[in-house]
Structure formats: C-alpha cells, structure tokens
Write a protein that holds these residues in place. Structure first.
Motif, short mmCIF file in Angstrom:
data_model
loop_
_atom_site.label_atom_id
_atom_site.label_comp_id
_atom_site.label_asym_id
_atom_site.label_seq_id
_atom_site.Cartn_x
_atom_site.Cartn_y
_atom_site.Cartn_z
N MET A 1 1.71 7.03 -6.58
CA MET A 1 0.68 8.01 -6.93
C MET A 1 1.23 9.44 -6.79
O MET A 1 0.97 10.30 -7.63
CB MET A 1 -0.51 7.82 -6.01
CG MET A 1 -1.70 8.60 -6.47
SD MET A 1 -3.11 8.18 -5.49
CE MET A 1 -4.21 9.48 -6.01
N THR A 2 2.00 9.68 -5.73
CA THR A 2 2.56 11.01 -5.51
C THR A 2 3.51 11.37 -6.66
O THR A 2 3.43 12.47 -7.23
CB THR A 2 3.33 11.04 -4.17
OG1 THR A 2 2.46 10.55 -3.16
CG2 THR A 2 3.78 12.42 -3.81
N GLN B 1 1.09 4.47 -2.65
CA GLN B 1 1.00 5.89 -2.27
C GLN B 1 2.18 6.67 -2.83
O GLN B 1 2.02 7.77 -3.34
CB GLN B 1 0.96 6.01 -0.75
CG GLN B 1 -0.37 5.55 -0.16
CD GLN B 1 -0.36 5.50 1.34
OE1 GLN B 1 0.55 6.00 1.99
NE2 GLN B 1 -1.37 4.90 1.92
N ARG C 1 -5.88 -5.10 -10.61
CA ARG C 1 -6.40 -4.11 -9.68
C ARG C 1 -6.38 -2.71 -10.27
O ARG C 1 -7.38 -2.05 -10.42
CB ARG C 1 -5.59 -4.15 -8.38
CG ARG C 1 -6.07 -3.20 -7.32
CD ARG C 1 -5.10 -3.19 -6.13
NE ARG C 1 -5.59 -2.37 -5.04
CZ ARG C 1 -5.44 -1.06 -4.96
NH1 ARG C 1 -4.84 -0.40 -5.93
NH2 ARG C 1 -5.91 -0.39 -3.92
N PHE D 1 -5.59 8.27 -1.64
CA PHE D 1 -4.53 7.43 -2.21
C PHE D 1 -5.02 6.09 -2.74
O PHE D 1 -4.37 5.49 -3.57
CB PHE D 1 -3.43 7.21 -1.17
CG PHE D 1 -2.56 8.42 -1.00
CD1 PHE D 1 -1.61 8.75 -1.95
CD2 PHE D 1 -2.70 9.25 0.10
CE1 PHE D 1 -0.82 9.87 -1.81
CE2 PHE D 1 -1.92 10.38 0.25
CZ PHE D 1 -0.97 10.68 -0.71
N PRO E 1 -10.96 -4.57 2.41
CA PRO E 1 -10.36 -4.32 1.10
C PRO E 1 -9.61 -5.52 0.53
O PRO E 1 -9.31 -5.55 -0.66
CB PRO E 1 -9.40 -3.16 1.35
CG PRO E 1 -9.22 -3.06 2.81
CD PRO E 1 -10.29 -3.83 3.49
N PRO F 1 -10.16 -0.35 -7.68
CA PRO F 1 -9.79 -0.39 -6.25
C PRO F 1 -10.94 0.04 -5.34
O PRO F 1 -11.15 -0.56 -4.28
CB PRO F 1 -8.61 0.58 -6.16
CG PRO F 1 -8.03 0.60 -7.53
CD PRO F 1 -9.19 0.45 -8.46
N GLU F 2 -11.70 1.06 -5.75
CA GLU F 2 -12.81 1.51 -4.91
C GLU F 2 -13.95 0.49 -4.92
O GLU F 2 -14.63 0.28 -3.91
CB GLU F 2 -13.31 2.89 -5.37
CG GLU F 2 -14.29 3.50 -4.39
CD GLU F 2 -14.68 4.94 -4.72
OE1 GLU F 2 -14.07 5.53 -5.64
OE2 GLU F 2 -15.59 5.47 -4.07
N LEU G 1 -10.82 -9.28 5.85
CA LEU G 1 -10.54 -7.84 5.86
C LEU G 1 -11.15 -7.20 4.61
O LEU G 1 -10.90 -7.65 3.50
CB LEU G 1 -9.03 -7.59 5.90
CG LEU G 1 -8.58 -6.16 6.12
CD1 LEU G 1 -8.91 -5.70 7.53
CD2 LEU G 1 -7.07 -6.02 5.88
N PHE H 1 -8.54 5.54 -3.62
CA PHE H 1 -9.67 5.71 -4.53
C PHE H 1 -9.48 6.86 -5.51
O PHE H 1 -10.40 7.21 -6.26
CB PHE H 1 -10.97 5.91 -3.73
CG PHE H 1 -11.22 4.83 -2.70
CD1 PHE H 1 -10.72 3.56 -2.88
CD2 PHE H 1 -11.94 5.09 -1.56
CE1 PHE H 1 -10.94 2.56 -1.94
CE2 PHE H 1 -12.17 4.11 -0.61
CZ PHE H 1 -11.65 2.84 -0.80
N GLN I 1 0.82 -1.22 0.00
CA GLN I 1 0.00 0.00 0.00
C GLN I 1 0.85 1.26 0.00
O GLN I 1 0.53 2.25 -0.66
CB GLN I 1 -0.94 0.00 1.20
CG GLN I 1 -2.16 -0.88 0.94
CD GLN I 1 -2.91 -1.19 2.20
OE1 GLN I 1 -2.32 -1.29 3.27
NE2 GLN I 1 -4.19 -1.35 2.10
N GLN I 2 1.95 1.21 0.75
CA GLN I 2 2.83 2.37 0.80
C GLN I 2 3.50 2.58 -0.56
O GLN I 2 3.72 3.71 -0.98
CB GLN I 2 3.90 2.20 1.88
CG GLN I 2 3.40 2.40 3.30
CD GLN I 2 2.52 1.27 3.79
OE1 GLN I 2 2.62 0.16 3.31
NE2 GLN I 2 1.65 1.54 4.73
#
Lengths: 432, 288
Positions: A81-82, A78, A100, B253, A202, A394-395, A200, B255, A74-75
């Motif tokens: 994405m940045t 992130q 995904r 991050f 997600p 993902p959503e 879990l 969605f 997940q990190q």
C-alpha cells in the motif's frame, strides 16, 4: 467474459491474434531480458516458500536477477500500500488475493493487465488455457486480468477417524449432523475439543462464508447487506454455537496458526481450516494415519464451498513489466506448478493435477488422496465470495467478524448482532 | 572577521545534515496533518474534507473505546513497571555480590524484539496447549483464557509488557540510586532510622526525579503501544484491546481510510506530546 475471449480480445481479431500468438510463441526467447533486475514482494506463505527454492533456476534460465522482499501477509499488504500509493516502481511483482483485495486494488489501478502479456509474450510450453477457468475469472475485474492463479484453496474439515470410530460417530453429511457429531464427541471425549475453526474477527469470514453459503445465504441482496436474512442468521447462530459450545477455550483469538497447532497436537476431533495447512498439520507424522478430510457438510442451501486462490500480479507502476511477466510466466508454468504440487500446493491447472509424479505423491498417503478429492469438489462447486462483493471487501470482513464474535462471546443475540453489523455494512456499501 | 568566516563555513558544512534531520522529522508530521484534512475514497484517493475526520471522531464509538483502552493499558502498565522496576533496582543495588550473569539475565527481556516476545507469549498463554494454564491447573487453580478474554486481555498485555520493560526501568532507577548522596544515609544511620523509614523518607523522595524520567520514557512507548498487541490480539477479542494506535493502523492500512487514520494518529500524537510536557513539568517541580 470467458478466459479465451479475454486472451484473444474481441471476436473480429480472434483468428489473427491466435495465429500471431502461435508465431510469437515460436520466437519466444527466455533470455530476452538478460541482465535486468526485478523485485518480487512476497507473502511468506507455503507457495512463496516453495517457489523461491527454485529462484536460482529462474535466474539461470532468464539471466534476470530476482530481488525478493518477503513479509508476513499483513505486513506485505502494508508495504504494498505504501509503495503503490506513492506510485513507486520499487516493486515489480506482488502476490495478491483476488477474493479479498482484487476489486479494491483494480479500482485503484494498481494491477498491470496481464491479458496482453498472456497473449503476446508466452513460451510455447506455457499453457494459459490449462489454468482453471473459475480462478482466472475470479482474478479478472472490469476485463482486466489482474493476476495469474497460483493455487487453489479453501477451508476443509479435518477430522479424526480414530475418535469418530471410538465414539461411534459417522462422517457428517449435513450441518445438523456436524453439530450432533460435536455433541457426541464432547460427551465421549470430554478432554478433547470437539470442533474448532477460526474465531479471530478479521480471519473468520474465510471459514464462516462456507456456512453462510451452505445454508442458502449470501452477503448482499438487492444492493443491501443481507446479514439478517433467515439463512444468514442461522449461519451466524450455527457457527457461533459450534465454537462456543464445542470449541477450544480462547477460540475467539483463533486463526490458522492456533488451529493447526491444536489439531496437530491431537487436541481436536474436528478442525475446519485451510486446505493450505495440510503440510503443517501433517508435520511430525502424528496425524498422518488418523486424519480424514472432507468439504464442509451441506446445509439447507446445499454444498457451496469457499474456493479461492492466490495470484501473482505485475505492478501497474513497474518499469520492468516485461521482465516481471517472465517471472510470472515461469512461476505459473505447467512445469513449476507440477513441482510445487509435490510440496502440497494444490495446483490451479488440471494438467498439473494429472501429472504422474503428483498422482504418485497423492497415492503415498490416504489423507493426501482425500485432500485432493475434497479440493476437486471445491474446484467444481465453490464460490470465491468471502466477505462482501464490494471495493471495501477487507473492511466488510471486520463487520462480519464483529457480528459472529458478539454472539460467540454472548454480548448480543443473533438478531441484535446482525442488525448492528448491517447498519455499518449498509453505510459501507453506500460509501462505495 | 576570521571567526565570522569560520562560523559561516561551519554553518555551510552543517546545513545539509541539519536540513536532512529537520526534514526527516518535520515531513512525516506535516504530511500526516495534511492527510488528516482529507477524506479517502474506497481506493485510497484523497479529497479535501477540512475538519471532517476530526468531527467524525466525536461520534465514533470505537475512537472513544480506543482512548479508554489506551489509557487503561497505559496506567496499569506504568504502575506495574514503576513498582517492580524500583523493587528490582533496590535488589540489584543492595546485592553487591550478585554475579554478572545473573544481572544480565535480569535485564535480558527488554533486549528481546517485541515480535519474538509476542510469539513466545502466544505459545505460553495458549488456553489449550500453553504452559501457563498447565501450571495453574497443577496447583489446583482454574485455567484462564488470557489474551482471549475481553475482561483479562488488557491486564494480560500489561503483564507481558511489564515482564519485558521492568528491567529497563530498573536500570534507570539503579543509576539514580547510585547517584544518591551517601551523607544523608550516614546521618539517618546515626539517628537510628529503621530500613523502612530510610526507604520511604529518604530513598524514594530523592529518587523522584529519576522515577519521573523513567515515566517520561515509558509513557511515550506505552501511549503508542502497538507491536505486542498487533502480534497477539490485533485489537481483539471484540475490540477489547483496540488501542488508538492499533485502530489507526488498521483504519489506514487495512481499510484504506488514510484521511481518518491520519486524524487518529495526529490525535494520538497530541496526547503523547501533552503527556510528555506534563511529565517534564513534574520533573522540573521535583528536581533537587
């Protein structure tokens, strides 16, 4: 579009391209980018851990310096994405999960199209056609080859042969048999968890999707969410019932880590979890002799296992795309994939799977052979649909997890839970 | 003349670092405000949306649930940490001959990275394999699902955070205790005041400014509670531990809804700022 079409381009230039490719392959020079530096954003998973053991070999072979930026999954996303939103050239290569985020990242224009590289800039020993067709197609969006497959994986049923024998349970052939087996084991071994899988929110679509497809369901029908179809409702009910009535306490927080710990500790009779976890499950050797592995038993819709794989991509904003491709090519070469297979990374190439060393490795332990046979089944009949086939995949997983969790926790019945999720999923589909 | 030149030279020398510092603080805030006035496409592209994201919050059940969880966790954790922090500080203050090693052990949890603490507590609280349930069942108590229970997840998180940050509060309070005027205690001693009265009538009232300082420092962290939840529950089960911060991070991050995530983060920042201003006023009111 088939993989060959993708690589050789339109039919009119197919012959000349093929001849050109052969000529280029002969001229290929591994030292063409000697002295350059590339940055690899890695997900700290078994594939990355395994391939980075050979980092020095890559640097010696090419003269390219490989800088590695490694994070948990997940990190890593992130960070990606940045960097990508800033259109920064900081990262040249990254790992991606096409099932995904492939559609989303492709629509955002983050992937470099690797089809050209695979056609024009390959070493003679790089066998692009040896990569599994289904995995290459799963990594292709709008005719853009977004990544090269790194592995093949999917959820498999790990079960305790000794417990099955003690309780007089046969390996289940159908999902109904699976539930019956869980019931028998619960009575026979009340201190043991009869069945475990992901709870879990997600994380659970990875395992739940196999139930959905085996029961004949799909996520979408006629452009709308189909989570309330009869098949989907049965899948939610079966999955939630198995976890609630036969699962471990606190299963609602279970992801791969807890499943592996529980099964390895001998506390679960059946664990439906990732094929990637084989090495971790077998760590310490306690489960080596008593474990069997099969795909999820068939349902009303037959056997449609979840089959996905990670891929290695080059950033669309990379200033070193050519050098980056050299790393991709080296890491996904037949030679490397054969080496990684010995660390339990299921190879996406049939050739690597046939490698004598790999075959010898599989033959060393019965469970490895069963694992490989189950993966072959996944490769032959699987689907990569995990969550909704939309850009916001993902959503969509969040709402699938929400519906299953609501039933699992007893907050709603299946009809209410799927209706609530459908409302959000239809809004999500409409937003696309 | 020479002074004015010196001031100008000093100003010129300080300007780059001043500009850099202000820029580092101001830019992220201004950028987040700017993003919050935009809507994001499924691929992260932004288009101007005015106050649309803020209007969306009003009708968003998860936003209101996030506010509730944020404040529930905040008040529970803060109360526990102030209570146990003061108790621990009194213990350390009165135990003059406590060995240094024991004092260091008392304060060690807050030096542990939250990720490590989170992983450690996941193992301890695992409902099937964890030592916590083993201890409970050993003494005849029923096992708990801890972080996996929608009802108990917030109290469990509050307990973990209290374990980690109580020593920090204790250190602040200990500093306050050491600065209290000894004359007041001598007078109380002469008057024959019992220990309980000395605590409630002298120590605690005099400690109030210190306690409010501890509240300010912990409030900023607690209202932005993130790492421990992200490691242990990711906001679950069933959104039972979904604080505003976790909701914002996941929205942005995972969605790709950067505009809405920006609005959530600005709202959270406003809440934190409001709490800090209110507590600073309280601190000024109780100063002696």
């Amino acid at each position: 579009m088939t993989k060959r079409q993708l690589v050789t381009g339109v039919a009119g230039v197919a012959l000349s391209a093929a001849l050109g490719t052969q000529a280029l392959a002969q001229d290929f020079d591994w030292k063409a980018h000697d002295g350059e530096t590339i940055t690899f954003l890695a997900n700290n998973n078994p594939w990355a851990t395994s391939v980075l053991k050979y980092k020095d070999d890559f640097e010696a072979k090419t003269g390219i310096t490989l800088a590695v930026d490694s994070y948990q999954e997940q990190q890593m996303r992130q960070r990606l994405m940045t960097v990508m939103n800033a259109r920064s050239d900081e990262i040249d290569i990254f790992m991606t999960l096409p099932s995904r985020e492939g559609m989303q990242f492709a629509a955002a224009g983050w992937y470099n199209d690797l089809a050209e590289h695979a056609k024009d800039d390959v070493s003679p020993e790089y066998d692009f056609d040896g990569l599994g067709d289904a995995l290459v197609e799963a990594a292709t969006f709008d005719n853009v080859l977004t990544g090269i497959p790194l592995n093949i994986e999917g959820p498999l049923l790990y079960y305790r042969k000794d417990v099955f024998a003690e309780c007089g349970v046969e390996v289940p052939d159908t999902l109904a048999d699976l539930q019956a087996a869980a019931e028998t084991i619960k009575s026979c071994k009340p201190d043991m968890t009869a069945f475990a899988s992901r709870g879990l929110k997600p994380a659970l679509p990875y395992t739940f999707s196999n139930f959905l497809h085996n029961m004949g369901g799909s996520y979408m029908a006629d452009g709308r969410s189909a989570l309330c179809s009869d098949a989907a409702q049965s899948a939610i009910d079966t999955y939630a019932t198995l976890l609630r009535d036969y699962g471990p306490p606190g299963v609602v927080n279970y992801s791969f880590y807890q499943l592996t710990s529980l099964y390895r500790a001998g506390q679960a009779a059946m664990s439906f979890q990732s094929s990637n976890e084989l090495s971790a499950v077998m760590e310490g050797g306690e489960r080596l002799e008593d474990t069997g592995i099969v795909p999820l038993p068939a349902g009303d819709g037959g056997s449609v296992p979840t089959t996905i794989g990670w891929a290695l991509s080059v950033s669309a904003f990379s200033d070193n795309a050519d050098a980056a491709w050299y790393f991709v090519q080296w890491a996904t070469s037949p030679e490397m994939q054969a080496k990684l297979a010995l660390d339990g990374i299921a190879p996406p190439r049939a050739g690597a799977a046939d490698d004598p060393d790999y075959q010898a490795w599989l033959a060393e332990q019965t469970v490895r052979g069963e694992w490989n046979a189950a993966l072959a089944d996944l490769a032959a009949t699987g689907t990569s649909e995990v969550g909704y086939p939309i850009v916001q995949n993902p959503e969509s997983r969040e709402y699938i997890g929400q519906a299953v969790n609501a039933v699992l926790l007893g907050d709603s019945d299946v009809a209410e839970a799927c209706a609530a999720a459908n409302e959000q999923l239809d809004a999500l589909i409409a937003r696309q | 003349m020479q002074n004015a030149t010196s001031r100008r030279q000093l100003g010129a020398l300080a300007a780059p670092s001043l500009i850099f510092t202000v820029g580092m603080i101001a830019f992220p805030i201004l950028y987040t405000i700017w993003v919050s006035f935009h809507a994001s496409s499924a691929t992260g592209q932004l288009r101007f949306n005015g106050l649309g994201s803020y209007a969306r919050m009003i009708g968003d059940d998860r936003f209101w649930a996030g506010i509730w969880v944020t404040f529930y966790l905040y008040f529970l954790s803060l109360s526990l940490q102030l209570f146990f922090g003061t108790w621990l500080a009194l213990l350390l203050f009165n135990a003059k001959r406590l060995p240094g090693v024991v004092r260091s052990l008392f304060i060690s949890p807050f030096m542990m990275p939250p990720v490590v603490a989170g992983m450690m507590w996941i193992v301890i609280l695992d409902p099937s394999l964890g030592v916590a349930n083993y201890l409970l069942t050993s003494v005849g108590l029923p096992p708990s699902t801890w972080l996996a229970s929608p009802r108990w997840v917030v109290p469990t998180l509050a307990l973990i955070d209290t374990w980690q940050w109580t020593p920090y509060v204790a250190l602040i309070v200990l500093g306050g205790l050491q600065s209290l005027p000894p004359g007041v205690y001598e007078a109380a001693e002469i008057d024959g005041a019992p220990r309980w009265k000395k605590l409630t009538r002298i120590t605690l009232p005099l400690l109030l400014p210190t306690l409010v300082t501890a509240m300010v420092l912990r409030s900023v962290d607690l209202l932005r509670f993130f790492d421990l939840i992200y490691i242990t529950t990711q906001g679950g089960p069933a959104d039972a531990s979904l604080t505003l911060n976790i909701y914002g991070i996941r929205t942005g991050f995972e969605f790709f809804q950067l505009g809405y995530a920006g609005a959530l983060m600005i709202t959270l920042s406003a809440i934190v700022l409001g709490a800090v201003i209110a507590l600073n006023r309280l601190r000024a009111a109780v100063a002696w």
